[in-house]
Design a protein around this motif. Structure first.
Motif, mmCIF file in Angstrom:
data_model
loop_
_atom_site.group_PDB
_atom_site.id
_atom_site.type_symbol
_atom_site.label_atom_id
_atom_site.label_comp_id
_atom_site.label_asym_id
_atom_site.label_seq_id
_atom_site.Cartn_x
_atom_site.Cartn_y
_atom_site.Cartn_z
ATOM 1 N N UNK A 8 20.501 49.744 101.581
ATOM 2 C CA UNK A 8 21.138 50.016 102.869
ATOM 3 C C UNK A 8 22.592 50.420 102.673
ATOM 4 N N UNK A 9 23.065 51.307 103.545
ATOM 5 C CA UNK A 9 24.475 51.698 103.528
ATOM 6 C C UNK A 9 25.317 50.718 104.325
ATOM 7 N N UNK A 10 24.738 50.154 105.383
ATOM 8 C CA UNK A 10 25.439 49.200 106.249
ATOM 9 C C UNK A 10 24.504 48.044 106.575
ATOM 10 N N UNK A 11 25.054 47.018 107.219
ATOM 11 C CA UNK A 11 24.245 45.882 107.620
ATOM 12 C C UNK A 11 23.356 46.207 108.801
ATOM 13 N N UNK A 12 22.500 45.272 109.208
ATOM 14 C CA UNK A 12 21.589 45.503 110.340
ATOM 15 C C UNK A 12 22.359 45.687 111.643
ATOM 16 N N UNK B 217 28.242 41.753 105.294
ATOM 17 C CA UNK B 217 27.234 42.539 104.576
ATOM 18 C C UNK B 217 27.654 42.681 103.117
ATOM 19 N N UNK B 218 26.792 42.242 102.206
ATOM 20 C CA UNK B 218 27.015 42.360 100.767
ATOM 21 C C UNK B 218 26.161 43.509 100.243
ATOM 22 N N UNK B 219 26.805 44.633 99.940
ATOM 23 C CA UNK B 219 26.042 45.809 99.534
ATOM 24 C C UNK B 219 25.398 45.621 98.163
ATOM 25 N N UNK B 220 26.004 44.817 97.319
ATOM 26 C CA UNK B 220 25.453 44.614 95.980
ATOM 27 C C UNK B 220 24.147 43.834 96.019
ATOM 28 N N UNK C 62 24.665 37.334 109.997
ATOM 29 C CA UNK C 62 25.149 37.671 111.331
ATOM 30 C C UNK C 62 25.366 36.381 112.104
ATOM 31 N N UNK C 63 26.561 36.207 112.636
ATOM 32 C CA UNK C 63 26.882 35.026 113.436
ATOM 33 C C UNK C 63 26.822 35.420 114.914
ATOM 34 N N UNK D 271 22.216 34.107 111.423
ATOM 35 C CA UNK D 271 20.987 34.840 111.095
ATOM 36 C C UNK D 271 21.165 35.450 109.711
ATOM 37 N N UNK D 272 20.273 35.109 108.788
ATOM 38 C CA UNK D 272 20.357 35.593 107.406
ATOM 39 C C UNK D 272 19.353 36.732 107.220
ATOM 40 N N UNK D 273 19.839 37.855 106.697
ATOM 41 C CA UNK D 273 19.027 39.074 106.599
ATOM 42 C C UNK D 273 18.960 39.571 105.162
ATOM 43 N N UNK D 274 17.818 40.146 104.804
ATOM 44 C CA UNK D 274 17.615 40.756 103.483
ATOM 45 C C UNK D 274 16.993 42.134 103.668
#
Length: 353
Positions: free
Chosen positions: A157-161, A196-199, A205-206, A224-227
């Motif tokens: 991903x380039x950016x977070x959700x 967002x951790x790009x690596x 998300x809070x 909210x934790x996203x992968x």
């Protein structure tokens, strides 16, 4: 058919050339013996090399002609791939690279391994494919394009959700029919922070959210934790300890719970006439009627005992009223009142109106 005839003609010419070279070599040997015995070995080797080069050139030309007529060039292969493979809407093809190739003309097959990169505004994709060509009368034709699972295959991903992921989580929770009476739907939610951790391709998300009932309103902080995996975000959230504070309006009890509820063949009648926040007391009248049993009547002003300030999830009461010395009590929850005894083996439910 014309290509096949050309190949046969080329092989015949090659055979004739070989015969001519052999004859010339033979004549050279005869002339050397009859004309002079002082003919140098270096001249003979030079003639032999000349004839050998002629044969090699003929063979190489034949192979080169066959390859150029039969096999697809790399440019043609890439164009075939672009025509055959359909990308998802919004995805743009950036680059196609041929990694390796396995051509077997005797088996009339040609396998090409390539790697393609593409992107959207949200993510990029690296994918590997196997292209299989087969030789027909019309030439080499691409018969299949299949994923190469042993090659490079990943997305990032380039950016977070975006907000749509959060909205879908809350809408799914609100639509769930098994929330229970003390777990009302969310009335509002808002993203207040996003990391967002790009690596690692992970995000947190809070969300600040709220649920409202007749008696109270929650102020909640949900993480909210996203992968990111396979061009999509997956999310996990825990609502157990999300409530930060509760705005409790006990005065709403006067108008919310007056009415009746049932227990077995009997019935409870409940009326709440006053709530005194300053003295932390409640004034009520309640009668229990069950068959031949004597009526049990509770009336008067009782102390309210606070049991929990986090009533959102586990069905715990906001406060409890001890009705008598026999163990009967009145427990006020977020959306209901229980009158019961012991472990609520005998209880009656009044829902907020």
């Amino acid at each position: 058919m014309r290509k096949e005839q050309n190949r046969i003609l080329q092989r015949k010419l090659l055979l004739i050339a070989c015969v001519v070279v052999i004859i010339l070599l033979f004549c050279s040997c005869v002339n050397r013996e009859t004309k002079t015995t002082n003919f140098s070995n270096s001249n003979v080797e030079e003639n032999n090399n000349t004839y050998t080069n002629v044969i090699d050139n003929l063979v190489m030309n034949d192979k080169s002609d066959n390859h150029s007529q039969n096999c697809k060039t790399e440019e043609q292969i890439i164009e075939d791939f672009k025509m055959k493979e359909t990308l998802p809407p919004g995805e743009v093809l950036d680059n196609v690279e041929i990694v390796k190739r396995q051509t077997r003309e005797e088996e009339m097959t040609d396998k090409v391994y390539l790697c393609a990169t593409s992107h959207t505004d949200v993510y990029s994709v690296v994918a590997s494919y196997i292209l299989t060509y087969n030789l027909y009368n019309e030439g080499w034709i691409l018969d299949s394009v299949e994923p190469d699972w042993e090659g490079e295959n990943y997305s990032f991903a380039h950016t977070g959700p975006d907000e749509s992921l959060v909205d879908s989580l809350f809408e799914e929770y609100n639509a769930h029919e098994y929330r229970g009476i003390n777990s009302p739907p969310y009335s509002s939610w808002e993203i207040v922070e996003e990391i967002f951790d790009q690596e690692t391709q992970e995000a947190c998300i809070v969300v600040q959210a709220s649920r409202e009932m007749p008696l109270w309103k929650t102020n909640e902080r949900i993480e909210i934790y996203c992968t990111f995996f396979d061009v999509a975000w997956s999310a996990y959230h825990d609502l157990e300890d999300s409530v930060v504070s509760v705005e409790f309006d006990r005065s709403a009890l006067v108008n919310s719970y007056n009415g009746s509820g049932y227990l077995g063949s009997g019935e409870f009648f409940l009326e709440i006439s006053n709530v005194d926040d300053e003295n932390n007391t409640i004034t009520l009248y309640c009668r229990h009627e069950r068959g031949s049993y004597d009526d049990i009547v509770w009336s008067g002003t009782f102390d309210m005992v606070v049991r929990s300030d986090n009533p959102a999830y586990k069905g715990t009461s906001v406060f409890t009223v001890e009705l008598d010395d026999l163990g009967w009590n009145l427990s006020v929850g977020p959306a209901s009142i229980f009158i019961g005894r012991g472990s609520h083996s005998e209880c009656c439910l009044f829902s907020a109106t």
